[in-house]
Scaffold this motif. Structure first.
Motif: not given
Length: 285
Positions: A162-170
């Protein structure tokens, strides 16, 4: 006549494992009773030796489970409140539920609780050690982090996504797993804090030090199998003493790894009865 002798041989051979097991069990009980009498304590062993055996090609792993918690809780319940408890640990860890049940029972025991670690007490084993008033370790023994694992993945590593990726990409599954990971870490931290505050001798309680221990052991800053040495455990502020009584090693010899073929380690115990002579080729070199 020959057939009768063959039957007798088969009968004796079938009884040998049973007899050998009874002999080993009697030696274990005698060793435990001797240690209890010398220390005036109740001795409880939790030895998970079968870390690498297999059955029909299927690996079998032993760890702290509900059956262990039932037996340990029964042993603690049968121990008078003024009798110290000596817990000998050799374990890779196990179920959080079973571990927390045992740890709470150890904390509630009024007399002194000592945990002995001859080789390793990882994960849940370390949590049980933190429930003790004193941890006595072999100089080369290790403890381990207690950060929660979700299956085979560290909870802290899930949160890092969650820290390394934008929330839309998770994806949604990862978001749900991350929510579980956050809760798991918070629950473990709360429990470890309660253990440390309840089990540390009063003169050693230092809130700042407890925060450091929690940060080091529960946040996933290192891998789950990271070995925490005696020196590092002392530096963290855990109540660790180096140097085991010789009886502990003798007891561990009575809980050997089951043989599944040739041993992976062999040696000739010292002292040698006689020094073998070198081959002539080696003497000439």
């Amino acid at each position: 006549m020959f057939f009768n002798l063959f039957l007798i041989f088969i009968f004796i051979s079938s009884l040998q494992p049973v007899i050998q097991k009874r002999i080993v069990e009697a030696r274990r009980l005698a060793a435990i009773q001797g240690f209890e009498q010398r220390r005036g304590s109740r001795v409880i062993l939790m030895v998970h030796r079968q870390e690498s055996i297999s059955l029909l090609g299927i690996p079998i792993s032993r760890f702290i489970n509900i059956e262990d918690s039932e037996r340990v809780l029964r042993a603690i319940r049968l121990t008078p409140p003024d009798v110290p408890i000596d817990l000998i640990l050799h374990t890779p860890g196990g179920l959080v539920l079973a571990t927390e049940q045992i740890a709470r029972a150890l904390v509630r025991h009024r007399a002194k609780v000592t945990v002995f670690v001859p080789h390793y007490a990882m994960s849940g084993g370390t949590m049980l050690a933190m429930a003790a008033d004193e941890i006595v370790m072999d100089e080369n023994a290790v403890l381990g982090p207690v950060d929660p694992q979700l299956g085979n993945v560290a909870a802290a590593s899930v949160l890092k996504v969650l820290d390394d990726k934008p929330i839309e990409a998770v994806d949604d599954r990862t978001l749900v797993t991350a929510d579980m990971a956050r809760k798991a870490i918070a629950q473990v931290q709360k429990f470890v804090r309660a253990l440390l505050e309840d089990s540390f001798p009063k003169q050693k309680v230092d809130p700042a030090n407890i925060d450091r221990i929690i940060e080091t052991l529960t946040t996933g800053g290192v891998t789950h199998d990271y070995p925490i040495s005696v020196e590092e455990a002392e530096d963290l502020g855990l109540p660790v003493t180096a140097g085991l009584p010789s009886e502990i090693y003798s007891l561990m010899d009575l809980y050997p790894q089951p043989m599944t073929g040739r041993p992976s380690v062999q040696y000739i115990p010292m002292p040698y009865q006689g020094r073998p002579s070198l081959p002539k080729e080696s003497q000439r070199q």
